[in-house]
Design a protein around this motif. Structure first.
Motif, PDB file in Angstrom:
ATOM      1  N   ILE A   1     -20.891   9.738  17.125  1.00  0.00           N
ATOM      2  CA  ILE A   1     -20.218  11.034  17.247  1.00  0.00           C
ATOM      3  C   ILE A   1     -19.939  11.562  15.849  1.00  0.00           C
ATOM      4  N   LEU A   2     -20.541  12.689  15.506  1.00  0.00           N
ATOM      5  CA  LEU A   2     -20.285  13.300  14.201  1.00  0.00           C
ATOM      6  C   LEU A   2     -19.102  14.261  14.352  1.00  0.00           C
ATOM      7  N   VAL A   3     -18.243  14.289  13.365  1.00  0.00           N
ATOM      8  CA  VAL A   3     -17.004  15.055  13.469  1.00  0.00           C
ATOM      9  C   VAL A   3     -16.895  16.039  12.304  1.00  0.00           C
ATOM     10  N   ARG A   4     -16.585  17.298  12.635  1.00  0.00           N
ATOM     11  CA  ARG A   4     -16.390  18.284  11.564  1.00  0.00           C
ATOM     12  C   ARG A   4     -15.041  18.068  10.884  1.00  0.00           C
ATOM     13  N   THR A   5     -15.062  17.251   9.862  1.00  0.00           N
ATOM     14  CA  THR A   5     -13.890  16.956   9.050  1.00  0.00           C
ATOM     15  C   THR A   5     -14.424  16.445   7.719  1.00  0.00           C
ATOM     16  N   GLY A   6     -13.569  15.947   6.848  1.00  0.00           N
ATOM     17  CA  GLY A   6     -14.092  15.431   5.588  1.00  0.00           C
ATOM     18  C   GLY A   6     -12.991  15.232   4.562  1.00  0.00           C
ATOM     19  N   ASP A   7     -13.352  14.545   3.487  1.00  0.00           N
ATOM     20  CA  ASP A   7     -12.405  14.336   2.387  1.00  0.00           C
ATOM     21  C   ASP A   7     -11.906  15.668   1.833  1.00  0.00           C
ATOM     22  N   TYR A   8     -12.750  16.707   1.975  1.00  0.00           N
ATOM     23  CA  TYR A   8     -12.347  17.993   1.395  1.00  0.00           C
ATOM     24  C   TYR A   8     -11.104  18.553   2.064  1.00  0.00           C
TER      25      TYR A   8
ATOM     26  N   GLY B   1      -2.080  15.837  -3.090  1.00  0.00           N
ATOM     27  CA  GLY B   1      -1.110  14.752  -3.224  1.00  0.00           C
ATOM     28  C   GLY B   1      -1.332  13.618  -2.241  1.00  0.00           C
ATOM     29  N   LYS B   2      -2.201  13.868  -1.253  1.00  0.00           N
ATOM     30  CA  LYS B   2      -2.494  12.802  -0.279  1.00  0.00           C
ATOM     31  C   LYS B   2      -3.992  12.481  -0.278  1.00  0.00           C
TER      32      LYS B   2
ATOM     33  N   GLY C   1     -10.205   9.458   4.393  1.00  0.00           N
ATOM     34  CA  GLY C   1     -10.900   8.170   4.399  1.00  0.00           C
ATOM     35  C   GLY C   1     -10.086   7.106   5.131  1.00  0.00           C
ATOM     36  N   MET C   2      -8.782   7.117   4.904  1.00  0.00           N
ATOM     37  CA  MET C   2      -7.893   6.146   5.535  1.00  0.00           C
ATOM     38  C   MET C   2      -7.867   6.360   7.053  1.00  0.00           C
ATOM     39  N   THR C   3      -7.780   7.628   7.470  1.00  0.00           N
ATOM     40  CA  THR C   3      -7.788   7.939   8.901  1.00  0.00           C
ATOM     41  C   THR C   3      -9.111   7.493   9.511  1.00  0.00           C
ATOM     42  N   GLY C   4     -10.194   7.824   8.815  1.00  0.00           N
ATOM     43  CA  GLY C   4     -11.518   7.467   9.305  1.00  0.00           C
ATOM     44  C   GLY C   4     -11.644   5.972   9.513  1.00  0.00           C
ATOM     45  N   TYR C   5     -11.187   5.193   8.545  1.00  0.00           N
ATOM     46  CA  TYR C   5     -11.332   3.742   8.645  1.00  0.00           C
ATOM     47  C   TYR C   5     -10.457   3.174   9.767  1.00  0.00           C
ATOM     48  N   LEU C   6      -9.201   3.634   9.820  1.00  0.00           N
ATOM     49  CA  LEU C   6      -8.253   3.007  10.749  1.00  0.00           C
ATOM     50  C   LEU C   6      -8.377   3.473  12.195  1.00  0.00           C
TER      51      LEU C   6
ATOM     52  N   HIS D   1     -10.049  12.336  -6.326  1.00  0.00           N
ATOM     53  CA  HIS D   1     -10.007  10.905  -6.001  1.00  0.00           C
ATOM     54  C   HIS D   1      -8.613  10.472  -5.573  1.00  0.00           C
ATOM     55  N   SER D   2      -8.565   9.455  -4.748  1.00  0.00           N
ATOM     56  CA  SER D   2      -7.264   8.894  -4.420  1.00  0.00           C
ATOM     57  C   SER D   2      -6.704   8.199  -5.655  1.00  0.00           C
ATOM     58  N   THR D   3      -5.396   8.150  -5.746  1.00  0.00           N
ATOM     59  CA  THR D   3      -4.715   7.466  -6.848  1.00  0.00           C
ATOM     60  C   THR D   3      -3.677   6.537  -6.237  1.00  0.00           C
ATOM     61  N   GLN D   4      -3.074   5.735  -7.092  1.00  0.00           N
ATOM     62  CA  GLN D   4      -2.028   4.849  -6.568  1.00  0.00           C
ATOM     63  C   GLN D   4      -0.919   5.697  -5.925  1.00  0.00           C
ATOM     64  N   ALA D   5      -0.575   6.806  -6.576  1.00  0.00           N
ATOM     65  CA  ALA D   5       0.513   7.644  -6.058  1.00  0.00           C
ATOM     66  C   ALA D   5       0.130   8.298  -4.726  1.00  0.00           C
ATOM     67  N   SER D   6      -1.097   8.818  -4.644  1.00  0.00           N
ATOM     68  CA  SER D   6      -1.484   9.487  -3.393  1.00  0.00           C
ATOM     69  C   SER D   6      -1.550   8.477  -2.254  1.00  0.00           C
ATOM     70  N   LEU D   7      -2.010   7.282  -2.581  1.00  0.00           N
ATOM     71  CA  LEU D   7      -2.099   6.220  -1.578  1.00  0.00           C
ATOM     72  C   LEU D   7      -0.707   5.854  -1.074  1.00  0.00           C
ATOM     73  N   ASP D   8       0.219   5.703  -2.031  1.00  0.00           N
ATOM     74  CA  ASP D   8       1.594   5.352  -1.678  1.00  0.00           C
ATOM     75  C   ASP D   8       2.204   6.366  -0.722  1.00  0.00           C
ATOM     76  N   SER D   9       1.847   7.642  -0.916  1.00  0.00           N
ATOM     77  CA  SER D   9       2.527   8.689  -0.150  1.00  0.00           C
ATOM     78  C   SER D   9       1.998   8.816   1.279  1.00  0.00           C
ATOM     79  N   ILE D  10       0.869   8.163   1.572  1.00  0.00           N
ATOM     80  CA  ILE D  10       0.284   8.317   2.911  1.00  0.00           C
ATOM     81  C   ILE D  10       1.060   7.509   3.953  1.00  0.00           C
ATOM     82  N   THR D  11       1.457   8.169   5.032  1.00  0.00           N
ATOM     83  CA  THR D  11       2.222   7.497   6.093  1.00  0.00           C
ATOM     84  C   THR D  11       1.440   7.540   7.408  1.00  0.00           C
ATOM     85  N   ARG D  12       1.922   6.783   8.369  1.00  0.00           N
ATOM     86  CA  ARG D  12       1.277   6.797   9.671  1.00  0.00           C
ATOM     87  C   ARG D  12       1.304   8.197  10.284  1.00  0.00           C
TER      88      ARG D  12
END
Lengths: 578, 495
Positions: B71-78, B83-84, B89-94, B200-211
């Motif tokens: 299933i291809l989905v119209r979404t993307g890193d863009y 800040g997040k 990518g995180m949503t896609g993986y999980l 690109h993701s950074t340590q700060a952007s990664l930290d800020s991502i929540t469920r």
């Protein structure tokens, strides 16, 4: 309860499925010159995947010519008397003249090696340090290369295939075999026969010396300029003590530029004889036609005068564990390898099942070390089966702040468990279900089937494509436990731990950013001990002492002590929270 | 003795077909081949517009008891909020790895593993994908799990924490491998700091991502109106269509249609950009602004690139840099043709530090030459034949067929040019020598050349005693230090 019942049904369902699983109906023939032919007609795409395996790899080499099997893989694309040159007579003259100059260069290379041993040349690969004599010979040689270029038809072998719709043309060399392959449109089977038999019958190793340089660049690319390439090569060489698997397939850096054309010719005559080759065709063709074409074209290659010798050196039994502790530009990791038996040994199937029990996201290493104890962020296991001897391998990447010793202990603890307790039936069945489904997935397309046949034939028996499945299904929990106890022992083990090289790009902890490369290892060691320390009392005493010291320290050591104090305080807070 | 026996045996078995070696011609051009007629499959034959929303390509294949759905989905890193970076990518993986409403992640993984099924999900630059490969006997259970993952993912907290830790550790490796540095800096130079490729993701952007972020991202984009489906394998087409209707029916949330993909790229000023990294082999990429895939010159550009450096051993760059000079193991060029905006032309190779400048000068020479002189008839014919004769491989399996059609639907090519594959060979065949030179002149503008070099700067700048070309003198003489980036912040590190 419910789930148990269900899985029982599934076992039955899978049983009927594997009974349905098609055997791959390969037809085997032997040509008049001893070359073997494996044919598998499949008519669902209008192509033929064709390849051949030479039963020679780096294990057939000896010191001084390491990398020669792989160099051959490159030379086989260089053409024949009719392909690749406008004037074969002149081409041969130039090649002979090139060899004459190269002989003189080799003498000078020996001289330069002597100078290097005496410390008069720092680096044999640095062109600034070459002797005047060598540079002069090099100029002479370059003239001959230029002259040859005048009559070359560049990469004609590739060009003909390309113009005829050949695709995926490539080759690879391993410790065991050298494999060549391509896919052609179904109506071009005769072209394939012409081209492959032509290059086997009368290859011309032109541009031999430029190709050695290409191989050296390949070595730089794959091994020398990657973060862990060199350390992995070293671990491999340490693992194989007596066996010729010890050296890398690409060859040692000193050997690659020293291989001569004469050595190459001898190697070819011995190992590329038809009786040492198997040809595989998978795709849209008729068996009778393909067989006749194979006899006409491939059958014209004369049988070799000598049979290729067996590899006689066996890996000597390891008397004690061997260890390698190194650093590299990479996250810390642990890798453990044990010696296991060669392809064809019945225990390799139980070892493959064991590897599957340990690996994957629902396997024991991931569950135990990544999800549960969190000592690692990744973990893997595999039985790497090879022709002359094999290995079993587990490892993983450490979670930040954990020590290699913790991951190593965790990996070994998982191995101990399989040695002492039988794997439960459902867990074993899960692994077997995946092997059973793999029986179908491996049949995805012509190319994939051809590769599998080439690989199994290279290992020693193409029938493995049909026989491995039932053998894997027959493995019992007792077999798994037995092979773990037999092979995964301390004295049979090799352990590599790699930690991040201090200094460059070591921003794994922003607090450590300003420290010098001399200070970093000390801090890391301190942090390691801190993790082990469980007594808040002792930590508080330690902190007090550091505060006293910091009053006396100079500016540079002040920063160092501040970090230690901060980390100690953090550890106290962490323990108090618990 | 033994050998003679084998020989006679073979001679008997193939006697009827046995031709003598004397018939073998000297040159392969003298061989005659039977005709091979191939017509590409027609997309319309497999295309189903589902009532539930998505378009699906349904391609039955009864050979093996397996089914593959993608299933291809119209979404993307863009679509990552500022800040997040890393959220998509995180949503896609999980999505596939974090459990679903009725199953904890561990139970879902265990069940899939027991069925030998593989369920995967990911989000890349401009596309998401969720795929399931399983035995056809498990279709009911597999599709139920797939539906639940798509509509009600659990995004379990411990799995989010683990993925964050894995991502952080991967981030720390960003400067370890020269190849990774090269890959990254190519995009900075060819598309500009602000372009979506370079967020690109950074340590700060990664930290800020929540469920809650993952849940919101999922509900916003993972909706049937954003899906295109490819399915192939062991089923009856109409039965599968009914299954798909059920899979996508009555979606529990509405979602949005994503905004268009940004096109505001900035190509760097001409020059040689050097990242100093201690390795004994320099990695070099030469870049130019490039082309979009629906450009009328696209076919001619493909043929031109193939002759220049795209065609492996048959191409000019490979011939000169590798075969002639032994300066590199891999050397070539690419002219990919962007779907949504032009993608850069690039030529690349790796060579020992001291020969980096010399090899670069050869590649530049070839780029200039193909714009200055027409290619030979033989080069043109060889390349065109290759495109035409390997064309059937686009549809070599049912999976490849379903995938190619779904991709065309997703990227809009099917709507815009429904006969693209039907006309593919004719368009390639129409390319002339003049076309090749014209597009080379148009796109290979050497004065705009950006050259990226990753390697030991000091050694590379020394050059080679036998080849006195200087790196500084190439690309207009502008040598720029391209600093390494801090792996956790992606800010250029101070020199």
């Amino acid at each position: 309860m419910n789930s148990k019942l269900f899985s029982l049904c599934l076992v039955l369902a899978l049983f009927t499925l594997s009974a349905r699983a098609q055997q791959v109906p390969v037809i085997e023939k032997t040509l008049s010159n001893g070359m073997r032919l494996l044919l598998l007609p499949r008519h669902d795409e209008p192509t033929v995947a064709g390849g051949w395996v030479v039963h020679v790899g780096s294990a057939n080499e000896r010191p001084g010519i390491t990398g020669i099997a792989h160099l051959f893989e490159h030379m086989m694309f260089k053409g024949t008397p009719t392909l690749g040159t406008k004037d074969f007579k002149k081409d041969v003259e130039i090649i002979n003249e090139q060899e004459r100059v190269r002989d003189l260069m080799r003498k000078e290379e020996a001289n330069m090696r002597t100078l290097w041993r005496r410390g008069q040349i720092a680096d044999l690969q640095n062109p600034d340090t070459w002797t005047a004599r060598y540079k002069e010979l090099q100029a002479q040689f370059k003239k001959l290369v230029d002259a040859q270029r005048e009559i070359l038809v560049k990469n004609e072998f590739d060009r003909i295939y390309t113009a005829n719709g050949g695709s995926m043309m490539n080759a690879y060399t391993s410790h065991d075999v050298t494999v060549y392959f391509i896919t052609v449109p179904a109506n071009k089977l005769e072209l394939w026969m012409w081209m492959e038999s032509e290059r086997l019958l009368r290859p011309v190793f032109r541009e031999f010396y430029a190709e050695r340089d290409v191989v050296f660049e390949e070595r730089r690319m794959r091994t020398e300029s990657t973060p862990t390439g060199r350390i992995e090569e070293t671990f491999w060489a340490m693992f194989w003590e007596s066996h010729p698997y010890s050296w890398p397939v690409v060859g040692w850096p000193s050997d690659i530029p020293a291989i001569t054309k004469k050595q190459a010719d001898e190697f070819y005559a011995l190992y590329y004889a038809p009786q040492n080759l198997t040809t595989v065709l998978v795709g849209d063709f008729k068996v009778e036609e393909a067989t006749a074409l194979a006899e006409k074209y491939l059958g014209r290659i004369p049988r070799g005068k000598e049979e290729a010798p067996d590899v006689v050196t066996l890996e000597i039994k390891q008397p004690a564990e061997k260890r390698l502790d190194g650093d590299a530009d990479t996250n810390p990791q642990v890798d453990i390898m044990w010696h296991t038996p060669a392809f064809g040994h019945p225990d390799t199937y139980a070892l493959s099942v064991l590897a599957q029990i340990l690996s994957t996201r629902t396997g024991r290493l991931y569950k135990g070390l990544v999800l549960s104890s969190k000592v690692a962020t990744q973990a893997y296991a595999q039985q790497h089966t090879m022709r002359w001897a094999s290995l079993f391998n587990v490892g993983g990447e450490l979670t930040d702040g954990k020590l290699p010793v913790e991951l190593e202990a965790g990996l070994l603890a998982e191995i101990e468990k399989v040695k002492t307790v039988d794997v439960p039936a459902e867990e074993l069945q899960k692994v077997k279900n995946n092997f059973a489904a793999g029986e179908y997935r491996k049949l995805a397309n012509n190319h994939a089937i051809m590769q599998a046949l080439l690989r199994y034939d290279g290992l020693g028996r193409w029938q493995e494509i049909n026989e491995a499945g039932p053998k894997l299904q027959a493995v019992t929990a007792a077999d798994v436990r037995r092979v773990a106890n037999t092979y995964l022992t301390k004295e049979n083990r090799n352990v590599a731990t790699i930690v991040r090289k201090a200094g460059k790009s070591a921003s794994d902890d922003p607090d450590l950013a300003g420290l010098s490369p001399q200070q970093l290892p000390a801090v890391r060691q301190f942090l390691g001990r801190l993790k082990e320390q469980k007594s808040v009392e002792q930590l508080k005493t330690q902190l007090k002492q550091m505060e006293e010291q910091s009053g006396r320290a100079d500016a540079k050591n002040q920063q160092f002590l501040n970090i230690l104090k901060k980390k100690t305080a953090e550890r106290i807070a962490e323990l108090e929270r618990k | 003795m033994n050998q003679t026996q084998i020989t006679s045996l073979i001679a008997c078995s193939v006697a009827a077909f046995c031709a003598r070696a004397a018939d073998i011609p000297n040159r392969p051009e003298m061989l005659k081949y039977p005709a091979l007629n191939f017509s590409p499959p027609d997309a319309k034959q497999f295309r189903v517009a589902l009532k539930a929303g998505p378009v699906a390509y349904v391609v039955p294949d009864r050979e093996l008891p397996l089914v593959n759905i993608s299933i291809l989905v119209r979404t993307g890193d863009y679509l990552d909020p500022a800040g997040k970076e890393g959220l998509a990518g995180m949503t896609g993986y999980l999505l596939a790895r974090g459990g679903s409403a009725s199953k904890r992640a561990e139970d879902l993984e265990e069940r899939l593993a027991f069925l030998a099924a593989s369920l995967n999900s990911a989000v890349s630059d401009t596309q998401g994908s969720v795929s399931l490969n399983l035995l056809s006997k498990d279709l009911d259970e597999g599709f139920a799990m797939l539906r639940e993952v798509l509509t009600a993912p659990r995004f379990q907290d411990d799995k989010l924490a683990l993925r964050k830790q894995q991502s952080l550790q991967a981030m720390k490796q960003r400067n370890d491998d020269a190849a990774d540095i090269e890959q990254r800096e190519r995009r900075f130079l060819a598309y500009g700091d602000g372009f979506y490729f370079n967020r690109h993701s950074t340590q700060a952007s990664l930290d800020s991502i929540t469920r809650a972020d993952l849940e919101a991202f999922h509900k916003r984009w993972f909706h049937p109106k954003n899906f295109v489906v490819a399915v192939n394998g062991d089923f009856d087409a109409s039965a599968m269509t009914a299954r798909l209707e059920k899979l996508f029916a009555a979606w529990p949330f509405t979602g949005e249609v994503p905004p268009p993909i940004p096109t505001d790229r900035k190509f760097a000023a001409p020059g040689v950009y050097v990242v100093d990294k201690e390795v004994n082999q320099g990695r070099v990429t030469l870049m130019l602004p490039g082309i979009q895939r629906d450009d009328p010159d696209y076919q001619a550009a493909q043929v031109m690139n193939d002759i220049l450096g795209g065609g492996g051993f048959t191409s000019r760059i490979m011939n000169r840099v590798r075969s002639d000079e032994g300066l590199a193991y891999s050397a070539g060029s690419g002219f990919p043709g962007g779907v949504y905006h032009p993608m850069s032309f690039l030529a690349a190779f790796q060579s020992k530090s001291r020969t980096v400048a010399y090899a670069t000068s050869i590649v530049l020479e070839e780029i200039k030459k193909i714009a200055a002189e027409t290619v030979t008839d033989e080069e043109l014919t060889t390349t065109k034949n290759q495109f035409i004769e390997t064309f059937p491989r686009t549809f070599m399996t049912k999976g490849a067929t379903a995938g190619a059609f779904a991709s065309d639907e997703f990227t809009g090519r099917f709507a815009k040019d429904p006969d693209y594959w039907k006309n593919y060979r004719t368009k390639i065949d129409a390319v002339t020598k003049a076309d090749v030179q014209r597009v080379a002149k148009k796109f290979l503008t050497a004065d705009k050349m950006v050259i990226l070099v990753v390697g030991t700067k000091e050694e590379i700048l020394k050059g080679h005693p036998d080849h006195p070309v200087k790196l500084e003198s190439l690309a207009g003489g502008r040598l720029v230090d391209q600093p390494l980036r801090d792996p956790l912040t992606m800010k250029p590190a101070a020199k």
